[in-house]
Design a protein around this motif. Structure first.
Motif, PDB file in Angstrom:
ATOM      1  N   LYS A   1     -25.763  17.550  -5.698  1.00  0.00           N
ATOM      2  CA  LYS A   1     -24.614  16.866  -6.314  1.00  0.00           C
ATOM      3  C   LYS A   1     -25.033  16.127  -7.587  1.00  0.00           C
ATOM      4  O   LYS A   1     -24.342  16.193  -8.617  1.00  0.00           O
TER       5      LYS A   1
ATOM      6  N   ASP B   1     -30.115   6.275  -3.975  1.00  0.00           N
ATOM      7  CA  ASP B   1     -30.450   4.914  -4.448  1.00  0.00           C
ATOM      8  C   ASP B   1     -31.910   4.831  -4.859  1.00  0.00           C
ATOM      9  O   ASP B   1     -32.246   4.239  -5.890  1.00  0.00           O
TER      10      ASP B   1
ATOM     11  N   GLU C   1     -27.337  15.652  -1.621  1.00  0.00           N
ATOM     12  CA  GLU C   1     -27.240  14.638  -2.690  1.00  0.00           C
ATOM     13  C   GLU C   1     -27.943  15.112  -3.954  1.00  0.00           C
ATOM     14  O   GLU C   1     -27.441  14.932  -5.062  1.00  0.00           O
TER      15      GLU C   1
ATOM     16  N   THR D   1     -20.178  12.826  -1.845  1.00  0.00           N
ATOM     17  CA  THR D   1     -19.626  12.090  -2.995  1.00  0.00           C
ATOM     18  C   THR D   1     -20.523  10.880  -3.249  1.00  0.00           C
ATOM     19  O   THR D   1     -21.023  10.251  -2.306  1.00  0.00           O
ATOM     20  N   LEU D   2     -20.735  10.582  -4.495  1.00  0.00           N
ATOM     21  CA  LEU D   2     -21.583   9.445  -4.877  1.00  0.00           C
ATOM     22  C   LEU D   2     -20.928   8.759  -6.069  1.00  0.00           C
ATOM     23  O   LEU D   2     -20.267   9.429  -6.877  1.00  0.00           O
ATOM     24  N   PRO D   3     -21.092   7.439  -6.196  1.00  0.00           N
ATOM     25  CA  PRO D   3     -20.531   6.755  -7.372  1.00  0.00           C
ATOM     26  C   PRO D   3     -21.101   7.342  -8.668  1.00  0.00           C
ATOM     27  O   PRO D   3     -22.272   7.742  -8.705  1.00  0.00           O
ATOM     28  N   ASP D   4     -20.267   7.367  -9.713  1.00  0.00           N
ATOM     29  CA  ASP D   4     -20.672   7.977 -10.985  1.00  0.00           C
ATOM     30  C   ASP D   4     -21.955   7.361 -11.549  1.00  0.00           C
ATOM     31  O   ASP D   4     -22.839   8.070 -12.025  1.00  0.00           O
ATOM     32  N   ASP D   5     -22.042   6.017 -11.506  1.00  0.00           N
ATOM     33  CA  ASP D   5     -23.233   5.383 -12.108  1.00  0.00           C
ATOM     34  C   ASP D   5     -24.489   5.713 -11.312  1.00  0.00           C
ATOM     35  O   ASP D   5     -25.572   5.905 -11.868  1.00  0.00           O
ATOM     36  N   LEU D   6     -24.343   5.833 -10.004  1.00  0.00           N
ATOM     37  CA  LEU D   6     -25.495   6.200  -9.175  1.00  0.00           C
ATOM     38  C   LEU D   6     -25.934   7.631  -9.494  1.00  0.00           C
ATOM     39  O   LEU D   6     -27.128   7.930  -9.629  1.00  0.00           O
ATOM     40  N   MET D   7     -24.947   8.517  -9.637  1.00  0.00           N
ATOM     41  CA  MET D   7     -25.293   9.914  -9.969  1.00  0.00           C
ATOM     42  C   MET D   7     -26.006   9.985 -11.319  1.00  0.00           C
ATOM     43  O   MET D   7     -26.991  10.695 -11.468  1.00  0.00           O
ATOM     44  N   ARG D   8     -25.498   9.212 -12.271  1.00  0.00           N
ATOM     45  CA  ARG D   8     -26.110   9.233 -13.611  1.00  0.00           C
ATOM     46  C   ARG D   8     -27.556   8.731 -13.533  1.00  0.00           C
ATOM     47  O   ARG D   8     -28.475   9.345 -14.065  1.00  0.00           O
TER      48      ARG D   8
END
Ligand code: 13P
Ligand code: SF4
Length: 304
Positions: free
Chosen positions: A69, A118, A66, A283-290
């Motif tokens: 990523k 998270d 993670e 894979t992670l949601p875009d907003d979480l990655m940001r």
């Protein structure tokens, strides 16, 4: 397929797909041997930002994939075993963070990288065992909520008496299982051997150390030391690199159970499989990655 055929196929596929294999010191010896880079958590996170490979295969537990990523949202990040998850990564909550933020105005939430995306996303800065002291000492805030590892938090807090640490009750079950009484017995058998301790160990074990540091730090210290034998208080995957770099030195485990079952879920067969089928992708949601990227980048900035 025998071991050599598996290794040959991994090497060929890696080239064909412009993939890079990174491994943590706790994974199986043969995976460390075939990796392009082996290192501690900080090294792996930093290296991930420097590669121009199309695919990063992170041989470690899930939070490491993670982290790679989050720092490289446009790259494909694979891990050989999705079920290789670090229990400590889940030992804090975003509710707990919100609660601390409501209690203290002057608060920094410091998140050990051994944590979920998270938790990172809800924090101010990430740290690893290799840079936590430097980074926390550079923070302007007085109150430090350090998640999830209480043992690393205590090790850092003891060296920064001007900070007010708020502790969380997470721990690594592998390092926490190294008990003082067992270490003392090992020391009695090897009285001249320096004791090398990872800061995820209990404070009373850390107090017995001649050296405290990350996996890379432990390997570097032992390699530069004049001593001929050492007691090692961390996961035993490090023995491979310790022995490789120091064939004439002897290394003894501090206790009997220093094996991380999750790191050991990775095998050469699974590494080959993930390179063939690319089916174990982080894979992670875009907003979480940001949101998780900001504290990771803050770590890289403050660690310089
Ligand atoms: P380091 O390699 O950063 O010392 O990490 C230890 C660890 O427990 C990783 O899971
Ligand atoms: Fe998690 Fe401990 Fe295993 Fe590292 S050694 S992955 S901290 S359980």
């Amino acid at each position: 397929m025998d071991a050599k055929e598996i290794a040959d196929q991994i090497t060929a596929l890696k080239k064909k797909k412009n993939a890079i294999i990174m491994a943590h010191y706790y994974v199986a010896d043969e995976i460390q041997d075939i990796a392009d880079f082996v290192g501690d958590s900080f090294f792996l996170a930093k290296k991930a930002t420097e590669t121009d490979a199309d695919i990063i295969v992170l041989c470690g537990v899930r939070f490491m994939g993670e982290s790679a990523k989050v720092l490289n949202p446009d790259k494909k990040v694979l891990i050989p075993e999705m079920a290789a998850d670090c229990p400590m990564a889940h030992m804090a909550t975003t509710d707990g963070i919100d609660e601390m933020r409501s209690r203290y105005d002057d608060l920094a939430v410091v998140c050990y990288v051994n944590s979920t995306a998270d938790l990172k996303a809800a924090s101010d800065v990430c740290v690893t065992s290799a840079n936590a002291l430097k980074i926390v000492s550079r923070l302007p805030q007085k109150n430090i909520y350090f998640i999830p590892d209480q043992n690393l938090a205590h090790y850092i807090a003891d060296q920064l008496p001007d900070k007010n640490f708020i502790f969380n009750d997470g721990f690594c079950h592998v390092h926490n299982s190294i008990r003082l009484d067992v270490l003392k017995k090992t020391k009695a058998m090897k009285p001249d051997a320096p004791v090398l301790v990872h800061p995820e160990c209990r404070p009373e074990v850390v107090a017995e150390a001649d050296y405290v540091g990350s996996t890379s730090g432990i390997i570097k210290y032992a390699s530069e030391s004049d001593a001929k034998e050492f007691i090692v208080a961390t996961e035993l995957g490090v023995m491979h690199e310790l022995q490789k770099r120091n064939p004439d030195k002897k290394f003894y485990p501090a206790g009997p159970m220093q094996i991380c079952p999750n790191m050991k879920k990775l095998t050469m067969e699974k590494l080959l499989h993930v390179l063939q089928f690319e089916d174990s992708e982080i894979t992670l949601p875009d907003d979480l990655m940001r949101d998780a990227k900001a504290p990771m980048e803050e770590m890289l900035r403050l660690a310089q």
